[in-house]
Design an enzyme around this catalytic site. Structure first.
Site, PDB file in Angstrom:
ATOM      1  N   LYS A 126       7.227  -6.387 -33.663  1.00 40.04           N
ATOM      2  CA  LYS A 126       5.961  -5.731 -33.191  1.00 40.04           C
ATOM      3  C   LYS A 126       4.978  -6.782 -33.051  1.00 40.04           C
ATOM      4  O   LYS A 126       5.876  -7.910 -34.032  1.00 40.04           O
ATOM      5  CB  LYS A 126       5.660  -5.012 -33.911  1.00 40.04           C
ATOM      6  CG  LYS A 126       4.103  -3.650 -33.838  1.00 40.04           C
ATOM      7  CD  LYS A 126       4.614  -2.781 -32.853  1.00 40.04           C
ATOM      8  CE  LYS A 126       3.614  -2.145 -32.021  1.00 40.04           C
ATOM      9  NZ  LYS A 126       3.873  -0.877 -30.826  1.00 40.04           N
ATOM     10  N   ASP A 166      -0.326  -1.795 -26.814  1.00 37.91           N
ATOM     11  CA  ASP A 166      -0.607  -1.423 -28.171  1.00 37.91           C
ATOM     12  C   ASP A 166      -1.680  -0.757 -28.152  1.00 37.91           C
ATOM     13  O   ASP A 166      -2.761  -0.802 -27.103  1.00 37.91           O
ATOM     14  CB  ASP A 166       0.271  -1.532 -29.156  1.00 37.91           C
ATOM     15  CG  ASP A 166       0.274  -0.601 -30.560  1.00 37.91           C
ATOM     16  OD1 ASP A 166       1.504   0.347 -30.110  1.00 37.91           O
ATOM     17  OD2 ASP A 166      -0.810  -0.071 -31.020  1.00 37.91           O
TER      18      ASP A 166
END
Length: 451
Positions: A126, A166
């Site tokens: 991430k 995201d």
């Protein structure tokens, strides 16, 4: 955590300043407790869990950029390369002022197990920045993305690390990031960013994938566990970004009534269900105008409730809840309200949107279905994996082919959840966590990383 899982004490001491990360670790540990208590393999599983909770690599960098007034601005960028046992690091980039290393560790930790459930060769990672795209001009967003990619691109490779979007990173941002990557690398359709435009290597159904996949797996669970249909069901959705938009679209296609969507300022409530025209107005506001929901109240059939989320509205009832906004949006009180008002299922479109207190409440009601985000929202990263495959083949699959693969993948994830409990009658939540963990642990053992 210390009393129940003393083997995590060192982790807790080192990262006490990262509460959201520790929350995700504890949530996972609770689901895996029967494995830790196993008389033969328990110690191995504990070692595996502690190893998985430590990222393989963390990258932090400065991102300088210039605003429209000619002032130099500076933000922080990160990439958490968490676990590569199953494949290259895979996970999105988040641009939001709340982003820090602890938040990204939480998201990356969840991503390990989510990616494992897809059945694709993908590790977990991430990244992101504390940059806030909200209120910035298109030129400012472009300059920031170009600077961010200039710092990050040296760590990317289709076989090493493949970011995606995201919160705060949509098609526009992915385009700017990929454009800068092409300039720096002199390579095209190199699968190092997913969520790209169809014009330069993107996959059909990538924008819809997380929302559609959420509804596909929810439909299976509702039909198999509750013996009922989504048709006519009152469904609450939080958020109004990519996931919630396409979850709403698929729910309406299946005959459900979408009762709410929201943003950080408030909630639109559609007492009789959202219409196609309402959905179109939300899409225009969020994808084209970058506007808040209160600005379209006079353009939709719903009513706007300021400073409330769908889960704090006492007079609105749902058959099923789809939290698609952000982490920790359903706390214990909200979970109690949902269940008291007749909610029979919570399906997480966001990552960890239910707090630990909220999870405790849900677990007290075994008749309420609960599928955590690592399973329910895995459709997005799954289709990202399909995009990587298409890039490697220099092909673009037909939309119906991608949709069929997505449906099959979500059905497979459901089967893994039910099989992981070995017929013990465990919950779907427990099954999702155990299935992902066991797959990664076995891979790490066979690689010689864990013994």
């Amino acid at each position: 955590m210390s009393e129940r899982f003393p083997f995590l004490d060192d982790l807790h001491r080192k990262y006490s300043h990262q509460p959201v990360f520790l929350q995700s670790v504890e949530e996972m540990a609770l689901a895996l407790e029967p494995l830790f208590d196993d008389p033969e393999k328990g110690e191995f599983y504990k070692r595996a869990f502690v190893m998985m909770a430590e990222p393989e690599r963390m990258i932090s960098f400065r991102v300088p950029w210039m605003d429209d007034k000619g002032n130099m601005r500076f933000n922080r960028g990160w990439r958490v390369e968490f676990n590569s046992a199953l494949g290259p690091y895979k996970g999105g980039l988040r641009f939001h002022p709340t982003v820090n290393d602890g938040l990204l560790k939480f998201l990356g930790f969840e991503q390990i197990f989510k990616n494992a459930l897809t059945g694709l060769p993908l590790g977990g990672g991430k990244g992101g920045s504390d940059f806030d795209p909200k209120g910035k001009s298109d030129a400012e967003v472009r300059r920031f993305c170009q600077s961010f990619c200039t710092e990050l691109f040296r760590y990317l490779h289709p076989s090493t690390d493949v970011p995606a979007g995201d919160i705060g990173v949509g098609g526009r941002e992915i385009g700017y990031l990929y454009g800068q990557y092409k300039r720096l690398s002199n390579k095209h359709i190199d699968g190092v960013l997913t969520g790209k435009s169809l014009l330069f290597g993107g996959s059909p159904f990538r924008p819809e994938a997380t929302g559609f996949g959420l509804i596909y797996i929810s439909k299976i669970a509702i039909e198999k566990k509750l013996s009922r249909s989504l048709k006519g069901a009152r469904c609450g959705i939080s958020g109004s970004g990519n996931v919630s938009q396409y979850a709403a679209q698929k729910l309406m296609e299946l005959g459900a009534k979408v009762v709410t969507v929201s943003d950080s300022n408030g909630t639109l409530v559609f007492d009789d269900g959202m219409t196609k025209a309402d959905w179109g107005a939300v899409i225009k506001a969020k994808q084209q105008d970058y506007a808040r929901l209160y600005s379209i109240e006079d353009k939709v059939t719903g009513r706007y409730v300021s400073k409330e989320s769908p889960w704090t509205l006492p007079d609105v009832q749902y058959d099923f809840a789809f939290p698609c906004a952000t982490q920790n949006e359903i706390d214990g009180e909200a979970a109690e309200l949902l269940i008291a008002n007749g909610c029979k299922g919570i399906f997480e479109g966001a990552n960890l949107p239910t707090t630990l207190d909220g999870q405790v409440v849900v677990r007290k009601h075994p008749d309420v279905l609960y599928i955590p985000g690592k399973a329910a929202n895995a459709g997005g990263v799954g289709v990202s994996g399909f995009e990587m495959s298409q890039n490697a083949q220099r092909l673009q699959w037909k939309p119906e082919e991608v949709d069929k693969k997505l449906q099959d993948m979500m059905a497979s994830i459901y089967d893994q959840m039910t099989a992981a409990n070995g017929g013990s009658g465990g919950t779907l939540e427990e099954g999702a966590n155990r299935a992902g963990f066991l797959k990664v642990a076995q891979a790490m053992k066979e690689l010689g990383w864990l013994y």
